[in-house]
Design a protein around this motif. Structure first.
Motif, short mmCIF file in Angstrom:
data_model
loop_
_atom_site.label_atom_id
_atom_site.label_comp_id
_atom_site.label_asym_id
_atom_site.label_seq_id
_atom_site.Cartn_x
_atom_site.Cartn_y
_atom_site.Cartn_z
N ASP A 55 10.67 -13.01 -86.20
CA ASP A 55 9.58 -13.02 -87.17
C ASP A 55 9.89 -12.21 -88.42
O ASP A 55 9.56 -12.62 -89.53
CB ASP A 55 8.29 -12.49 -86.53
N ASP A 56 10.53 -11.04 -88.25
CA ASP A 56 10.84 -10.21 -89.42
C ASP A 56 11.84 -10.91 -90.34
O ASP A 56 11.82 -10.75 -91.55
CB ASP A 56 11.33 -8.83 -89.02
N ALA A 57 12.71 -11.72 -89.78
CA ALA A 57 13.68 -12.46 -90.59
C ALA A 57 13.02 -13.61 -91.33
O ALA A 57 13.41 -13.95 -92.44
CB ALA A 57 14.82 -12.96 -89.73
N ALA A 59 10.17 -13.70 -92.76
CA ALA A 59 9.57 -13.20 -93.99
C ALA A 59 10.62 -13.00 -95.09
O ALA A 59 10.31 -13.12 -96.27
CB ALA A 59 8.84 -11.89 -93.72
N ALA A 60 11.85 -12.72 -94.70
CA ALA A 60 12.90 -12.45 -95.69
C ALA A 60 13.53 -13.72 -96.25
O ALA A 60 14.16 -13.69 -97.30
CB ALA A 60 13.98 -11.58 -95.06
#
Length: 93
Positions: A55-57, A59-60
């Motif tokens: 999930d954090d990737a 957003a990037a």
């Protein structure tokens, strides 16, 4: 191999129309590949095809970057690539 792909992209004497890569490449992530490419070309479309993207990737990932989950349906893949290669019609005249 991510590093080899980035190296080959950088050595290409002809323009690259689209980059297709996985997110997990072993030696580097798809985000690393995108970052290297974006330093030299902010407009080439990039399609990330992966079975899992944290999930954090997600957003990037931005700017002419599309995502497709594995397993890939060939018709959907073909349609997505065609849409990424189509000229942008949102630009002002």
């Amino acid at each position: 191999n991510g590093r080899e792909g980035v190296e080959q992209w950088g050595l290409s004497r002809t323009p690259v129309d689209i980059v297709v890569c996985d997110f997990e490449l072993g030696d580097m992530t798809g985000q690393d590949v995108i970052n290297h490419i974006r330093l030299r070309d902010g407009r080439v479309p990039i399609l990330v095809v992966s079975g899992y993207i944290p999930d954090d990737a997600l957003a990037a990932l931005c700017g002419h970057t599309a995502l497709m989950e594995k397993p890939v349906n060939l018709d959907e893949f073909t349609a997505l690539v065609a849409s990424l290669l189509a000229p942008c019609t949102d630009a002002p005249a």
